[in-house]
Write an enzyme that holds these catalytic residues in place. Structure first.
Site, PDB file in Angstrom:
ATOM      1  N   SER A 233       0.734  -1.156  -0.065  1.00  0.00           N
ATOM      2  CA  SER A 233      -0.047  -0.102   0.011  1.00  0.00           C
ATOM      3  C   SER A 233       0.838   1.347  -0.073  1.00  0.00           C
ATOM      4  CB  SER A 233      -0.949  -0.081   1.412  1.00  0.00           C
ATOM      5  OG  SER A 233      -2.179   0.619   1.089  1.00  0.00           O
ATOM      6  N   ASP A 460      -8.696  -3.824  -6.288  1.00  0.00           N
ATOM      7  CA  ASP A 460      -8.182  -3.317  -4.752  1.00  0.00           C
ATOM      8  C   ASP A 460      -9.083  -1.897  -4.684  1.00  0.00           C
ATOM      9  OD1 ASP A 460      -6.677  -1.820  -3.129  1.00  0.00           O
ATOM     10  OD2 ASP A 460      -5.106  -2.979  -3.574  1.00  0.00           O
ATOM     11  N   HIS A 488      -7.557  -5.695  -0.703  1.00  0.00           N
ATOM     12  CA  HIS A 488      -6.300  -4.875  -1.149  1.00  0.00           C
ATOM     13  C   HIS A 488      -4.943  -5.433  -0.571  1.00  0.00           C
ATOM     14  CE1 HIS A 488      -4.129  -1.281  -0.776  1.00  0.00           C
ATOM     15  NE2 HIS A 488      -3.920  -0.923   0.715  1.00  0.00           N
TER      16      HIS A 488
END
Length: 519
Positions: A233, A460, A488
């Site tokens: 991320s 995502d 995610h």
């Protein structure tokens, strides 16, 4: 809720709700209190020499001690508060590691970061990565994490008290009139002023660039000539920034759930808004096939309209939760978005929505609380504080004034009819930040770096797939690996194809063929 703050792994986002992972048990480590010397050359053989003023940092030794968590050791790393003025003082950074388990030759250190910004890397290591990463990887690497400056155990940014945060998280973020716009602006101003009052000294020095430089100090102190790293991320932006600063020191970098560093703040927020819409539509498509779907058993579009109606209803009349806080639109939206990170949370979201529509908002409030890292005693972790501090330093604000946010609402609603208005206004938070931004949007090429593996998931919610494609294209040595699925990030989420490709890269240095797709 600042939409750019939603950049952390699903494991980190949902662990507090008990949906995925649990922490380690306590214990002692007989190997504690050892020291780790710097490598033979602090900056590595191919790197430029370390500046004289930084040699004390690159040459320091870590004294490892028992963490109180089985098999893990902890230490404190010193870094300059201001790399431009190292004489201005130090910051103390919390480091943790778990040694390679064997068998096989040790390959060095593997640094991990779960995203955020503001997520605790040490907590992620001790609660998941150090015990949950694939065994062949843990066998060959010492797993290491450092909480970034301003985060968790590393001189954390502080802004508001628990009761103040409770009030902040309940402010209406879909203002209907001038009075509500002023109230939202006042909340952002109060948040920013609190950060300046409580953390003014460190606030100008928590940028991603500075954290990337801290990572290079840690690499050298651990004795590694090159950095091996898995960033998820926001951690992909941190890893890409490291590659930009130190391309000759790049070893094996995995950037999972990638960000696009070339985008300005407003575009990042709008793209992410579209990502949450994509994730919601996947949830809705699954939900409407079930007889107990609280959003009906019709079409995906009808389910979206039902959720919008629910949000509008709790905006007008919040739902009781069994405690002093009621469930209004802002907390309800946060609770729904929290469950978008992982399809494993969809059953819990269905139940929470069913209860909330029936007049009990407690389950949806629990999802929101887990997302904000609010404890049962009403205290908050510093995730939200650090998140804003880093984001607002890394990029110029999305808007110059509230009027700009109002003008952006239609484009955000086009990106997401369900979440658009709220996330458009949420991007106003950096407008009032007391510290001017030091970063800017730009392409990162990292010319001269070894092959870098960029991983993207097609649905995502927090880091839209097109960001991974863009970052892989920008990086001169980027290789794109695609997971066709929900949730995610991709590594360690059940795809043998993804895990095998990443493990092979980490263990052998061979990336998959560019463009490889897995499901």
């Amino acid at each position: 809720m600042d939409s750019r703050r939603l950049l952390r792994t699903s494991a980190t986002a949902l662990a507090a709700a008990g949906l995925i992972l649990s922490g380690c048990t306590g214990g002692s480590d007989a190997a504690a209190s050892r020291s780790t010397p710097a490598g033979p050359t602090a900056a590595g053989p191919a790197a430029t020499p370390v500046a004289a003023a930084l040699k004390k940092y690159y040459g320091q030794k870590l004294t490892w001690r028992d963490c109180g968590v089985t098999d893990f050791q902890c230490a404190t790393l010193l870094a300059p508060l201001d790399y431009a003025k190292p004489e201005a003082g130090d910051v103390k950074l919390a480091v943790s590691r778990v040694r390679a388990t064997g068998p096989g030759k040790r390959l060095g250190s593997l640094l991990v970061n779960p995203g955020g910004p503001g997520g605790s890397a040490v907590g992620y290591l001790q609660g998941y990565a150090g015990i949950g990463y694939p065994a062949p990887v843990r066998a060959r690497y010492d797993m290491v994490a450092v909480d970034p400056r301003g985060v968790a155990r590393s001189e954390p940014v502080d802004c508001l008290t628990g009761p103040q945060m409770d009030a902040y998280t309940q402010v209406d973020q879909t203002p209907d009139d001038a009075a509500e716009v002023n109230a939202l602006s006042a909340a952002f101003k109060e948040f920013a002023a609190g950060c300046e009052k409580k953390s003014g000294a460190i606030l100008p020095h928590v940028s991603t660039v500075e954290t990337a430089r801290d990572m290079d100090v840690l690499r050298a102190v651990l004795g590694d000539e090159k950095l091996t790293y898995v960033g998820a991320s926001y951690g992909t932006f941190l890893g890409a920034t490291y590659a930009e600063l130190f391309p000759a020191r790049v070893g094996r970098l995995v950037l999972d759930g990638a960000m696009d560093p070339s985008l300005p703040a407003v575009d990042l927020n709008r793209d992410q808004t579209a990502g949450f819409e994509t994730a919601f539509r996947a949830f809705a498509a699954d939900c409407v096939r079930k007889p107990d779907c609280p959003l009906g058993t019709g079409s995906v579009a009808a389910a979206g309209q039902a959720l919008k109606t629910f949000f509008r209803d709790v905006d007008a009349e919040p739902v009781p939760t069994g405690e002093s806080r009621e469930l209004g639109e802002s907390l309800a939206t946060t609770g729904v978005i929290a469950a978008m990170y992982d399809e494993g949370a969809w059953p819990q979201l269905r139940e929470a929505l069913t209860r909330a529509i029936g007049g009990d908002g407690s389950n949806l409030l629990a999802l929101a609380d887990s997302y904000y890292e609010r404890e049962a005693d009403g205290t908050y972790a510093n995730l939200m504080f650090a998140n804003a501090a880093v984001n607002c330093l890394d990029l110029p604000p999305a808007y110059a004034a509230p009027a700009d946010a109002g003008k952006a609402v239609p484009s955000f609603e086009k990106a997401s009819p369900v979440f658009g208005a709220g996330l458009a206004w949420a991007a106003l938070n950096c407008t009032y930040w007391p510290t001017p931004p030091t970063g800017r949007p730009h392409r990162i090429t990292a010319d001269g770096a070894a092959p870098i593996l960029v991983v993207g998931t097609t649905r995502d919610p927090a880091t839209p797939y097109q960001w991974a494609r863009s970052l892989a294209d920008q990086l001169s040595s980027g290789t794109l690996l695609t997971y066709e699925g929900d949730g995610h990030t991709a590594y360690g989420r059940g795809s043998d194809c993804i895990d095998t490709a990443i493990n092979t890269y980490l263990l052998e240095g061979t990336p998959p063929q560019d463009g490889k797709r897995c499901s």
